[in-house]
Write an enzyme that holds these catalytic residues in place. Structure first.
Site, PDB file in Angstrom:
ATOM      1  N   GLU A  55       0.822  -1.208   0.000  1.00  0.00           N
ATOM      2  CA  GLU A  55       0.000   0.000   0.000  1.00  0.00           C
ATOM      3  C   GLU A  55       0.859   1.264   0.000  1.00  0.00           C
ATOM      4  O   GLU A  55       0.513   2.255  -0.626  1.00  0.00           O
ATOM      5  CB  GLU A  55      -0.958  -0.006   1.202  1.00  0.00           C
ATOM      6  CG  GLU A  55      -2.063  -1.044   1.088  1.00  0.00           C
ATOM      7  CD  GLU A  55      -2.920  -0.871  -0.174  1.00  0.00           C
ATOM      8  OE1 GLU A  55      -3.070   0.263  -0.645  1.00  0.00           O
ATOM      9  OE2 GLU A  55      -3.411  -1.887  -0.691  1.00  0.00           O
ATOM     10  N   TYR A 138      -5.080   7.140   4.915  1.00  0.00           N
ATOM     11  CA  TYR A 138      -5.249   6.163   3.835  1.00  0.00           C
ATOM     12  C   TYR A 138      -4.553   4.845   4.167  1.00  0.00           C
ATOM     13  O   TYR A 138      -5.150   3.765   4.100  1.00  0.00           O
ATOM     14  CB  TYR A 138      -4.710   6.701   2.495  1.00  0.00           C
ATOM     15  CG  TYR A 138      -4.627   5.573   1.498  1.00  0.00           C
ATOM     16  CD1 TYR A 138      -5.778   5.071   0.907  1.00  0.00           C
ATOM     17  CD2 TYR A 138      -3.414   4.926   1.238  1.00  0.00           C
ATOM     18  CE1 TYR A 138      -5.740   3.969   0.063  1.00  0.00           C
ATOM     19  CE2 TYR A 138      -3.358   3.831   0.396  1.00  0.00           C
ATOM     20  CZ  TYR A 138      -4.525   3.364  -0.187  1.00  0.00           C
ATOM     21  OH  TYR A 138      -4.486   2.267  -1.001  1.00  0.00           O
ATOM     22  N   ASP A 156      -7.936   7.034  -1.251  1.00  0.00           N
ATOM     23  CA  ASP A 156      -6.796   7.529  -2.023  1.00  0.00           C
ATOM     24  C   ASP A 156      -7.325   8.431  -3.146  1.00  0.00           C
ATOM     25  O   ASP A 156      -8.523   8.780  -3.163  1.00  0.00           O
ATOM     26  CB  ASP A 156      -5.956   6.361  -2.566  1.00  0.00           C
ATOM     27  CG  ASP A 156      -6.716   5.548  -3.620  1.00  0.00           C
ATOM     28  OD1 ASP A 156      -7.933   5.770  -3.799  1.00  0.00           O
ATOM     29  OD2 ASP A 156      -6.086   4.697  -4.273  1.00  0.00           O
TER      30      ASP A 156
END
Ligand code: SF4
Length: 384
Positions: A55, A138, A156
């Site tokens: 991520e 996020y 995002d």
């Protein structure tokens, strides 16, 4: 899904639990996600550490670019412990080319924090995740939901666009986006990971910034921007940031067949990478000649050099775009005459001292800014 009959004004009230519009959107998004899950290596991961790495890497970087870096990084640092114990230099070297090096520094620091505070286990608690170096809403939401099934949104850039359009938001503030993303995650009941990924994937494929494929969209009948004819206006454009040109001068300092590398301070632009010594980027042109370079080498590094010469044509002037300015870097070549910075025989002293004399056959062992790789190749071919 059925077309929504409950289109409310832009930036309207928070959807209540069971809101028919949100429920129908959630169902359609999950059905679509189940039918076309992207074949991305880390989508099959269950290891929270690897999900976290993926991520972080995927932020501000295209998925296709990330794949090889992700494989290399997780092979070299397969666990939180391996990353925490690694030298930052090596982490930056493995990260080299992916850009936004602050992410690598934060990952390294956060791995140490996870070992220290959580015995090496990535925490599932959102607040504990948020307290780690470099972890924002996020990343915390993505890791908590994907790795642990926590009902937490992850917004995002792609999710921002999709949600702004689905709910036709005139203003997509972080708080409003969080509220609406949360309502979709809640409507997905026990599938928060899939919901977050479905929203992000829709934004990364069908609901593209300039030419959304609304005809192929699984949630078109519930898309309020499509109904209102405002797709092109959503999300509202951010004011373009001005991107000034800044210039700097650096010196390729030769000594007995080696070139001087200096390590950049860990905090700040390209922190922790190796670089040629030079002046700080400033707005305005670099004057021909020394451009303050001689003084910089003497005052900041204690080195006395021979007169500067323009660097070889192939790499005399380098241009590179950062997110907030354009760099024009002028390179000069020179020879070391006297001063500190260790000896050429003691090349490995670099990590400790911040200085390294590097022979061309060892250039590639150092993590350097991407824009220096081509000049280093040219230098290697014409070594003095
Ligand atoms: S209908 Fe069009 S604008 Fe709306 S979510 Fe789908 S692709 Fe995006």
């Amino acid at each position: 899904m059925t077309a929504s009959s409950q289109i409310s004004p832009s930036d309207g009230p928070t959807p209540r639990a069971g809101d028919a519009h949100v429920t129908a959107l959630a169902r359609a998004l999950l059905d679509w996600f189940d039918s076309r899950e992207r074949d991305v290596a880390w989508r099959h991961e269950r290891d929270p550490y690897r999900i976290w790495v993926a991520e972080v890497m995927a932020q501000q970087t295209r998925v296709g670019t990330v794949a090889s870096y992700y494989a290399r990084f997780t092979e070299r640092f397969p666990t939180v412990f391996a990353l925490a114990e690694a030298d930052l230099d090596e982490v930056l070297h493995v990260w080299q080319g992916l850009g936004y090096y602050a992410r690598a520094r934060h990952l390294h620091a956060a791995a140490g924090q996870i070992v220290e505070r959580h015995g090496g286990e990535v925490p599932s608690d959102v607040e504990a995740l948020r307290s780690l170096s470099g972890v924002g809403p996020y990343t915390a939401g993505a890791v908590a939901s994907i790795a642990f099934g926590v009902a937490e949104p992850a917004v995002d850039g792609n999710a921002r666009r999709v949600i702004s359009r689905l709910f036709d938001l005139e203003r997509s503030t972080p708080a409003r986006l969080d509220t609406l993303a949360r309502s979709l995650v809640d409507a997905a009941v026990d599938r928060p990971a899939e919901m977050n990924q479905a929203i992000m994937d829709l934004g990364g494929s069908v609901c593209s910034p300039r030419r959304p494929a609304c005809g192929d969209c699984p949630v078109s009948s519930g898309c309020r921007a499509l109904a209102a004819g405002t797709v092109a206006l959503r999300p509202p454009r951010r004011e373009p940031r001005s991107s000034p040109i800044r210039t700097a001068a650096s010196a390729v300092v030769w000594r007995d067949g080696a070139v001087l590398f200096v390590r950049r301070p860990e905090r700040g632009l390209l922190g922790g990478l190796w670089d040629f010594p030079g002046t700080k980027p400033e707005e305005g042109p670099v004057a021909p000649g020394d451009a303050g370079l001689v003084e910089e080498l003497r005052d900041a590094h204690g080195i006395v050099i021979a007169p500067l010469e323009p660097a070889g044509e192939a790499f005399a002037r380098i241009r590179h775009a950062f997110s907030h300015f354009h760099l024009e870097l002028v390179l000069f070549e020179t020879r070391w005459i006297s001063g500190k910075a260790g000896s050429v025989d003691d090349q490995m002293a670099g990590s400790a001292t911040g200085y390294a004399w590097v022979t061309p056959d060892r250039f590639e062992k150092f993590a350097v800014p991407a824009y220096l790789r081509s000049p280093l190749r040219s230098l290697g071919q014409g070594a003095r």
